[in-house]
Design an enzyme around this catalytic site. Structure first.
Site, PDB file in Angstrom:
ATOM      1  N   SER A 120      51.160  -1.476 -50.810  1.00  0.00           N
ATOM      2  CA  SER A 120      50.012  -1.539 -51.713  1.00  0.00           C
ATOM      3  C   SER A 120      49.828  -0.174 -52.369  1.00  0.00           C
ATOM      4  O   SER A 120      50.723   0.335 -53.037  1.00  0.00           O
ATOM      5  CB  SER A 120      48.761  -1.987 -50.935  1.00  0.00           C
ATOM      6  OG  SER A 120      47.711  -2.306 -51.810  1.00  0.00           O
ATOM      7  N   GLU A 216      54.990  -6.586 -56.500  1.00  0.00           N
ATOM      8  CA  GLU A 216      54.012  -7.480 -55.882  1.00  0.00           C
ATOM      9  C   GLU A 216      52.639  -6.987 -56.307  1.00  0.00           C
ATOM     10  O   GLU A 216      52.491  -5.846 -56.745  1.00  0.00           O
ATOM     11  CB  GLU A 216      54.159  -7.503 -54.357  1.00  0.00           C
ATOM     12  CG  GLU A 216      53.956  -6.162 -53.663  1.00  0.00           C
ATOM     13  CD  GLU A 216      52.504  -5.817 -53.360  1.00  0.00           C
ATOM     14  OE1 GLU A 216      51.657  -6.741 -53.289  1.00  0.00           O
ATOM     15  OE2 GLU A 216      52.205  -4.619 -53.219  1.00  0.00           O
ATOM     16  N   HIS A 283      50.835  -8.804 -50.031  1.00  0.00           N
ATOM     17  CA  HIS A 283      49.539  -8.997 -49.410  1.00  0.00           C
ATOM     18  C   HIS A 283      49.322 -10.417 -48.878  1.00  0.00           C
ATOM     19  O   HIS A 283      48.226 -10.739 -48.414  1.00  0.00           O
ATOM     20  CB  HIS A 283      48.425  -8.697 -50.425  1.00  0.00           C
ATOM     21  CG  HIS A 283      48.349  -7.265 -50.855  1.00  0.00           C
ATOM     22  ND1 HIS A 283      49.252  -6.716 -51.744  1.00  0.00           N
ATOM     23  CD2 HIS A 283      47.490  -6.270 -50.514  1.00  0.00           C
ATOM     24  CE1 HIS A 283      48.931  -5.442 -51.953  1.00  0.00           C
ATOM     25  NE2 HIS A 283      47.878  -5.148 -51.224  1.00  0.00           N
TER      26      HIS A 283
END
Length: 312
Positions: A120, A216, A283
């Site tokens: 992330s 992502e 995630h």
């Protein structure tokens, strides 16, 4: 320093895999973690025979940040400089790692390579460390079986304790599986969170020519995804990439009849490179840990992404 790390970066010695008795340090380079979550991580790491240390500012709080920039950066640099620390694990993502990404002690990382674990927001730190030090990292987190499932937990352990290649298979039930095209590509796997890749453009984003790009993201509007990809395309950042590995895009709503898959297809297909979607990276449920900054083979026809380990 040149943005193109070239062969020198790829040929650098990888960090050593972890062994019982090694010290690992938890740091918070972005937002403040939940204390219970950190305790879960400590128990998992100790169960592997590792010695766990905490950065001095792990639980600091300043708005949405884990304390002041100078303190978060200091914790990370102290871990990079400490010869006893054999791996650095980010307690969480959130916000703020982009504020310190260019202030890391890259010379210390080059002199004593050690894996950084995180995903992330931590993507921008992986990019900076590869750009300036040529050291691979782990796109993942300290996942335990009770909270995240066996597949995620085993992938985390494997990423740090094993020097074997890692293969991730596309899952038909993942939304982005619909993006899978045809063909095979090889190159260094770089990237992670799309928001952070776009944020890194122009300052800590390595040259991506010859690489396989991993993307992502989570809970953003479709316009955000469009803007990020358009920025990377218009700036020439995606020129020469060999393939695209698409992980989980979670929490996106349709807009005007378009889904996130439609946006990704519209922006990525014109590049004419093999695309493999449906990868459990990011995630979403059952996400797995994977090296970034090592050689990889993307096989869209077989539905596999095989990546060399980040440790040896």
């Amino acid at each position: 320093m040149s943005r193109d790390m070239g062969k020198a970066a790829i040929q650098r010695m990888k960090p050593a895999k972890l062994r019982p008795g090694d010290a690992v340090r938890l740091v918070s380079p972005a937002s403040t973690p939940d204390k219970d979550g950190v305790m879960h991580s400590i128990r998992l790491l100790e169960s592997l025979g590792l010695r766990v240390e905490l950065g001095r500012h792990v639980f600091d709080r300043l708005g949405y940040l884990a304390g002041r920039d100078v303190d978060r950066q200091a914790d990370l640099n102290e871990a990079l400089r400490d010869p006893e620390v054999r791996a650095i694990i980010a307690t969480r993502g959130g916000k703020g790692a982009y504020r310190i990404a260019d202030g890391l002690d890259f010379a210390a990382m080059r002199a004593d390579p050690k894996p950084l674990v995180g995903f992330s927001e931590v993507t921008i730190l992986h990019l900076a460390l590869w750009h300036h030090a040529g050291v691979p990292g782990i796109h993942g987190a300290c996942w335990d079986t009770d909270r995240f499932g066996e597949e995620s937990a085993q992938s985390f352990k494997r990423s740090l304790l094993s020097a074997e290649p890692i293969t991730v298979c596309s899952k038909p039930n993942e939304t982005t599986a619909a993006l899978t095209s045809h063909g095979r590509a090889s190159g260094v796997l770089l990237g992670g969170n799309l928001d952070m890749i776009a944020a890194a453009a122009g300052w800590v984003l390595p040259r991506l020519a010859g690489a396989i790009l991993l993307i992502e993201d989570v809970e953003k509007g479709l316009g955000h995804i469009d803007r990020h990809l358009t920025r990377l395309l218009k700036a020439g950042c995606l020129d020469g990439i060999r393939g695209i590995a698409v992980g989980q895009f979670v929490g996106f709503n349709e807009s005007q009849g378009w889904s996130v898959v439609d946006v990704l297809r519209d922006r990525l297909f014109p590049l004419g490179v093999p695309i493999l979607g449906g990868l459990p990276l990011g995630h979403g449920p059952d996400a797995v840990a994977i090296p970034v900054g090592t050689k990889a083979v993307l096989d869209a026809d077989q539905g596999t992404l095989t990546v060399e380990p980040a440790v040896q």
